[in-house]
Design an enzyme around this catalytic site. Structure first.
Site, mmCIF file in Angstrom:
data_model
loop_
_atom_site.group_PDB
_atom_site.id
_atom_site.type_symbol
_atom_site.label_atom_id
_atom_site.label_comp_id
_atom_site.label_asym_id
_atom_site.label_seq_id
_atom_site.Cartn_x
_atom_site.Cartn_y
_atom_site.Cartn_z
ATOM 1 N N CYS A 102 0.851 -1.193 0.000
ATOM 2 C CA CYS A 102 0.000 0.000 0.000
ATOM 3 C C CYS A 102 0.888 1.244 0.000
ATOM 4 C CB CYS A 102 -0.875 -0.018 1.260
ATOM 5 S SG CYS A 102 -1.984 1.375 1.396
ATOM 6 N N HIS A 154 -10.156 0.588 1.843
ATOM 7 C CA HIS A 154 -9.769 1.956 2.249
ATOM 8 C C HIS A 154 -11.013 2.835 2.416
ATOM 9 C CE1 HIS A 154 -5.420 2.237 2.267
ATOM 10 N NE2 HIS A 154 -5.303 1.692 1.079
ATOM 11 N N HIS A 158 -8.751 -4.175 -2.158
ATOM 12 C CA HIS A 158 -7.877 -3.412 -1.254
ATOM 13 C C HIS A 158 -8.337 -1.949 -1.186
ATOM 14 C CE1 HIS A 158 -3.814 -2.166 0.361
ATOM 15 N NE2 HIS A 158 -4.198 -1.029 -0.208
ATOM 16 N N GLU A 159 -8.649 -1.356 -2.352
ATOM 17 C CA GLU A 159 -9.030 0.062 -2.388
ATOM 18 C C GLU A 159 -10.417 0.282 -1.771
ATOM 19 O OE1 GLU A 159 -6.658 1.925 -2.891
ATOM 20 O OE2 GLU A 159 -5.331 0.573 -3.968
#
Ligand code: CO
Length: 178
Positions: free
Chosen positions: A102, A148, A144-145
């Site tokens: 990241c 966030h 993954h995003e």
């Protein structure tokens, strides 16, 4: 990709580092598809490219809105996509293993398993509804995003001992970058 009738200047945005509380914030849906959103998307795309990232979410540049940028082909760094208010509507049973990293946790990687294929629904910067399937690394990066946008970073659940090691690793990586 983006409507740039009026010339838009790309800005390199500073990246928020873990464990900044901004990265733990649940981001808000975008409701205004305006020029400010287009500028954010342009800047995020530029920042992702300049930072050698394969994905970037708005909270990583200090904006707690549900916006992310990724490549449809993250291996060849081709077909960049801006996703506004993305939702995973379906996912496959199979798991895809990859070394997760990241831009907000520079220098640290951890082997992780994620869904091998996902269907994502999102809006483009003009507010049009989009939908597509993503596989392998592209699917991995999008998951993954989206984490966030939900205020979750891939290292959050690790032990306090590992957290200290990660903080040291980030400091060291930052010093080497200067
Ligand atoms: Co990240």
């Amino acid at each position: 990709m983006l409507d740039t009738e009026t010339s838009t200047t790309e800005k390199l945005l500073p990246i928020v580092l873990w464990p900044d509380p901004i990265l733990s914030t649940i981001c808000e849906d975008v409701v205004d598809f305006d020029s400010e959103l287009v500028q954010l998307a342009v800047d995020m795309m530029y920042t992702m490219r300049q930072s050698n990232g394969v994905g970037l979410s708005a909270p990583q540049v200090g904006i707690t809105k549900r916006v992310l940028v990724v490549y449809k082909d993250p291996i060849k760094l081709l077909d960049p996509i801006v996703m506004v208010n993305p939702v995973i509507s379906q996912h496959g049973d199979l798991k895809f293993k990859y070394s997760e990293g990241c831009l907000s946790v520079p220098g640290y990687f951890e082997e992780r398993e994620r869904y091998q294929s996902i269907t994502v629904e999102w809006h483009n910067v003009n507010g049009f509804e989009m939908s597509s399937q993503f596989h392998q690394l592209a699917a991995f990066v999008i998951q993954h995003e989206i984490d966030h946008l939900d205020g979750h970073v891939f290292v959050d659940d690790l032990s306090p001992l590992k957290h200290n090691r990660i903080k040291k690793k980030i400091d060291k990586t930052i010093r080497h970058m200067k």
